[in-house]
Design a protein around this motif. Structure first.
Motif, PDB file in Angstrom:
ATOM      1  N   GLU A 100       0.827  -1.204   0.000  1.00 33.97           N
ATOM      2  CA  GLU A 100       0.000   0.000   0.000  1.00 33.97           C
ATOM      3  C   GLU A 100       0.866   1.262   0.000  1.00 33.97           C
ATOM      4  O   GLU A 100       0.524   2.255  -0.649  1.00 33.97           O
ATOM      5  CB  GLU A 100      -0.921   0.003   1.224  1.00 33.97           C
ATOM      6  CG  GLU A 100      -1.989  -1.080   1.202  1.00 33.97           C
ATOM      7  CD  GLU A 100      -2.895  -0.966  -0.011  1.00 33.97           C
ATOM      8  OE1 GLU A 100      -3.270   0.180  -0.366  1.00 33.97           O
ATOM      9  OE2 GLU A 100      -3.206  -2.005  -0.624  1.00 33.97           O
ATOM     10  N   ALA A 101       1.976   1.200   0.729  1.00 32.26           N
ATOM     11  CA  ALA A 101       2.885   2.347   0.763  1.00 32.26           C
ATOM     12  C   ALA A 101       3.490   2.595  -0.607  1.00 32.26           C
ATOM     13  O   ALA A 101       3.661   3.751  -1.029  1.00 32.26           O
ATOM     14  CB  ALA A 101       3.990   2.110   1.790  1.00 32.26           C
ATOM     15  N   HIS A 107       6.533   9.419  -6.591  1.00 32.12           N
ATOM     16  CA  HIS A 107       7.746   9.221  -7.358  1.00 32.12           C
ATOM     17  C   HIS A 107       8.190  10.537  -7.991  1.00 32.12           C
ATOM     18  O   HIS A 107       7.408  11.481  -8.105  1.00 32.12           O
ATOM     19  CB  HIS A 107       7.530   8.153  -8.426  1.00 32.12           C
ATOM     20  CG  HIS A 107       7.290   6.793  -7.856  1.00 32.12           C
ATOM     21  ND1 HIS A 107       6.037   6.374  -7.429  1.00 32.12           N
ATOM     22  CD2 HIS A 107       8.135   5.762  -7.593  1.00 32.12           C
ATOM     23  CE1 HIS A 107       6.127   5.147  -6.947  1.00 32.12           C
ATOM     24  NE2 HIS A 107       7.386   4.751  -7.037  1.00 32.12           N
ATOM     25  N   VAL A 108       9.437  10.578  -8.406  1.00 31.64           N
ATOM     26  CA  VAL A 108       9.995  11.826  -8.940  1.00 31.64           C
ATOM     27  C   VAL A 108       9.216  12.312 -10.148  1.00 31.64           C
ATOM     28  O   VAL A 108       8.992  13.516 -10.310  1.00 31.64           O
ATOM     29  CB  VAL A 108      11.488  11.647  -9.289  1.00 31.64           C
ATOM     30  CG1 VAL A 108      12.032  12.901  -9.983  1.00 31.64           C
ATOM     31  CG2 VAL A 108      12.297  11.359  -8.035  1.00 31.64           C
ATOM     32  N   ILE A 109       8.771  11.406 -11.001  1.00 29.07           N
ATOM     33  CA  ILE A 109       8.015  11.846 -12.183  1.00 29.07           C
ATOM     34  C   ILE A 109       6.691  12.482 -11.774  1.00 29.07           C
ATOM     35  O   ILE A 109       6.225  13.431 -12.421  1.00 29.07           O
ATOM     36  CB  ILE A 109       7.782  10.662 -13.164  1.00 29.07           C
ATOM     37  CG1 ILE A 109       7.257  11.181 -14.505  1.00 29.07           C
ATOM     38  CG2 ILE A 109       6.865   9.631 -12.556  1.00 29.07           C
ATOM     39  CD1 ILE A 109       8.186  12.141 -15.211  1.00 29.07           C
ATOM     40  N   GLY A 143      12.882   9.417 -12.686  1.00 32.54           N
ATOM     41  CA  GLY A 143      11.421   9.354 -12.650  1.00 32.54           C
ATOM     42  C   GLY A 143      10.821   8.232 -11.833  1.00 32.54           C
ATOM     43  O   GLY A 143       9.824   8.427 -11.137  1.00 32.54           O
ATOM     44  N   LYS A 144      11.400   7.036 -11.852  1.00 32.12           N
ATOM     45  CA  LYS A 144      10.820   5.889 -11.166  1.00 32.12           C
ATOM     46  C   LYS A 144      11.182   5.828  -9.679  1.00 32.12           C
ATOM     47  O   LYS A 144      10.639   5.005  -8.939  1.00 32.12           O
ATOM     48  CB  LYS A 144      11.256   4.594 -11.854  1.00 32.12           C
ATOM     49  CG  LYS A 144      10.704   4.440 -13.262  1.00 32.12           C
ATOM     50  CD  LYS A 144      11.143   3.130 -13.892  1.00 32.12           C
ATOM     51  CE  LYS A 144      10.583   2.979 -15.301  1.00 32.12           C
ATOM     52  NZ  LYS A 144      11.017   1.705 -15.927  1.00 32.12           N
ATOM     53  N   MET A 145      12.087   6.697  -9.255  1.00 33.71           N
ATOM     54  CA  MET A 145      12.503   6.686  -7.843  1.00 33.71           C
ATOM     55  C   MET A 145      11.482   7.412  -6.979  1.00 33.71           C
ATOM     56  O   MET A 145      10.835   8.366  -7.415  1.00 33.71           O
ATOM     57  CB  MET A 145      13.862   7.366  -7.691  1.00 33.71           C
ATOM     58  CG  MET A 145      15.005   6.667  -8.397  1.00 33.71           C
ATOM     59  SD  MET A 145      16.599   7.468  -8.042  1.00 33.71           S
ATOM     60  CE  MET A 145      16.755   7.079  -6.291  1.00 33.71           C
ATOM     61  N   LYS A 146      11.353   6.950  -5.726  1.00 33.70           N
ATOM     62  CA  LYS A 146      10.546   7.689  -4.763  1.00 33.70           C
ATOM     63  C   LYS A 146      11.308   8.954  -4.383  1.00 33.70           C
ATOM     64  O   LYS A 146      12.533   8.932  -4.264  1.00 33.70           O
ATOM     65  CB  LYS A 146      10.253   6.833  -3.537  1.00 33.70           C
ATOM     66  CG  LYS A 146       9.298   5.675  -3.833  1.00 33.70           C
ATOM     67  CD  LYS A 146       8.835   4.973  -2.574  1.00 33.70           C
ATOM     68  CE  LYS A 146       9.926   4.116  -1.993  1.00 33.70           C
ATOM     69  NZ  LYS A 146       9.436   3.276  -0.867  1.00 33.70           N
ATOM     70  N   ARG A 153      24.107  11.440  -4.917  1.00 36.51           N
ATOM     71  CA  ARG A 153      24.823  10.631  -5.906  1.00 36.51           C
ATOM     72  C   ARG A 153      23.965  10.400  -7.152  1.00 36.51           C
ATOM     73  O   ARG A 153      24.501  10.261  -8.261  1.00 36.51           O
ATOM     74  CB  ARG A 153      25.263   9.295  -5.300  1.00 36.51           C
ATOM     75  CG  ARG A 153      24.152   8.330  -4.954  1.00 36.51           C
ATOM     76  CD  ARG A 153      24.712   6.991  -4.478  1.00 36.51           C
ATOM     77  NE  ARG A 153      23.662   6.028  -4.197  1.00 36.51           N
ATOM     78  CZ  ARG A 153      23.019   5.937  -3.037  1.00 36.51           C
ATOM     79  NH1 ARG A 153      23.339   6.769  -2.033  1.00 36.51           N
ATOM     80  NH2 ARG A 153      22.082   5.027  -2.860  1.00 36.51           N
ATOM     81  N   HIS A 154      22.640  10.345  -6.973  1.00 32.33           N
ATOM     82  CA  HIS A 154      21.758  10.164  -8.122  1.00 32.33           C
ATOM     83  C   HIS A 154      21.729  11.428  -8.979  1.00 32.33           C
ATOM     84  O   HIS A 154      21.683  11.344 -10.221  1.00 32.33           O
ATOM     85  CB  HIS A 154      20.344   9.810  -7.657  1.00 32.33           C
ATOM     86  CG  HIS A 154      20.277   8.565  -6.839  1.00 32.33           C
ATOM     87  ND1 HIS A 154      19.754   8.528  -5.556  1.00 32.33           N
ATOM     88  CD2 HIS A 154      20.703   7.303  -7.100  1.00 32.33           C
ATOM     89  CE1 HIS A 154      19.839   7.303  -5.087  1.00 32.33           C
ATOM     90  NE2 HIS A 154      20.416   6.536  -5.995  1.00 32.33           N
TER      91      HIS A 154
END
Length: 423
Positions: A100-101, A107-109, A143-146, A153-154
């Protein structure tokens, strides 16, 4: 009743024999209700004086031998004082909560799209500039990262990749927008800190210097020759580069043009204000050479409403050609121009301005050909559009480009640089 056997269990399944529970011993039971598609293993034990039961797995998942091993491990854990059924429920609850979380995670997008819609769209004169950076750089990299998982570093990896592809100026733009985007997220209580805050231009593309590159007439001759020789260089790309050189417009002003903006019979391009950098509409006079090129593009683009319709399926969400199409095509041409200093699509616009100067075109007229605003007090009071003067200037530029393309000398005497001052 003795221990269960695999032969017995398979026989019950084959016969469709249903039962509530048959014991194997040591707390292991097998259940096969009407609602069960396959028999189910159950483990029964006492904890704190109460009878407890938990499901271990189905017969399809656990063989009899595996089920006995599981029951033995559970018995040992109960003996140590653990309520194994409660532990399983807790693990299940955590797994569901995690799912659920993930569903509810930002997400970044999602952040980028919200930032664009709330802070850019409707506020900025050219929102498509930010949209392109989101779609081409920020989205693919982050985009796919929370949002809470993004670390410096990203950001660094993203900027390095952009610089590596030879786009330091874009790296600077991406850094600016990413930093502003995460500042917005902090204000909206989406994150606690900005992972891009520690970066400056030195970490991205470096201090930007104004480009000075313009092609000489000798280099223009080589350019036209190279366009005829380059492999895989389409007619559409050839005509587009010629029009950029002649009409002095910005790349996306032409790439995103619709046929409804053109009156080829009257030789005028009515460029709307929402697609110009100044925000003001402008009528661009079209030399006869430009009209010929545009008629050919119209034939090639039919039945599209766009002068340069999208050519690849992955770009069909944008109906006109992608912003990088002409730059990629120009790379094929430059391959045929050994020894010529590198140049970009935008350098064609500087080349046109330089050639107008060499032709002796009045500087104010030349600047208006590029749709630059007149600076200073004169720009405030002088509202003249210089359409006739611009038409004459572009006709002279067309004659020059046509002569260079044909390898003919161009010896027209430059017109006088003097002009009457306008009150």
């Amino acid at each position: 009743m003795g221990k269960l056997t695999d032969m017995q269990i398979r026989a019950w399944i084959k016969a469709g024999e249903r039962f509530e529970g048959r014991a194997d011993g040591d707390g292991l039971w097998l259940r096969f209700r009407e609602a069960d598609t396959v028999p189910v293993w159950r483990f029964r034990y006492r904890f704190a004086g109460k009878q407890r039961t938990m499901q271990v797995g189905s017969y399809a998942e656990l063989s009899l031998a595996k089920a006995r091993e599981a029951a033995k491990e559970l018995t040992a854990r109960v003996a140590l004082g653990y309520d194994v059924a409660a532990e399983k429920q807790e693990r299940k609850a955590k797994a569901v909560a995690k799912i659920e979380a993930e569903k509810a995670a930002l997400h970044v997008i999602d952040l980028a799209n919200e930032y664009y819609e709330r802070m850019i769209l409707g506020r900025w004169k050219h929102p498509d500039i930010v949209r392109r950076r989101i779609d081409k750089d920020i989205g693919p990299h982050l985009g796919k990262m929370k949002v809470e998982d993004v670390k410096p570093r990203h950001i660094d990896d993203m900027l390095r990749d952009i610089v590596k592809r030879g786009a330091p100026t874009i790296a600077n733009d991406v850094l600016r927008w990413t930093r502003r985007m995460f500042d917005y997220a902090i204000k909206r209580h989406m994150v606690e800190y900005n992972p891009a805050s520690a970066f400056d231009l030195g970490d991205a593309g470096g201090t930007e210097k104004a480009r000075k590159r313009a092609l000489s007439r000798e280099e223009l001759v080589k350019l036209f020759e190279a366009m005829r020789m380059a492999k895989g260089f389409s007619v559409e790309n050839d005509l587009t580069i010629r029009l950029l050189l002649l009409l002095c417009v910005r790349k996306m002003e032409l790439c995103a043009a619709r046929w409804e903006e053109f009156d080829l019979d009257e030789a005028v391009w009515h460029l709307p204000g929402e697609r110009t950098k100044t925000g003001e509409p402008i009528d661009i006079p079209l030399p006869s050479l430009a009209v010929c090129w545009l008629r050919e593009l119209r034939r090639l683009s039919e039945p599209s409403a766009w002068v340069l319709p999208a050519r690849k399926m992955e770009h069909r969400m944008v109906p006109h050609i992608h912003e990088g199409t002409i730059g990629t095509a120009l790379g094929k041409v430059k391959h045929e121009m050994p020894g010529v200093e590198n140049f970009t699509v935008h350098d064609l616009r500087r080349t046109a301005r330089t050639q107008l100067a060499e032709l002796g075109i009045d500087p104010v007229v030349a600047e208006r050909c590029l749709n630059h605003k007149i600076k200073g007090v004169e720009g405030i009071y002088n509202r003249h559009d210089y359409f006739t003067e611009r038409r004459d200037a572009l006709n002279r530029l067309a004659a020059l480009l046509d002569a260079l393309d044909k390898g003919e000398p161009y010896n027209v005497t430059p017109i006088s640089k003097g002009r009457k001052k306008t009150a």
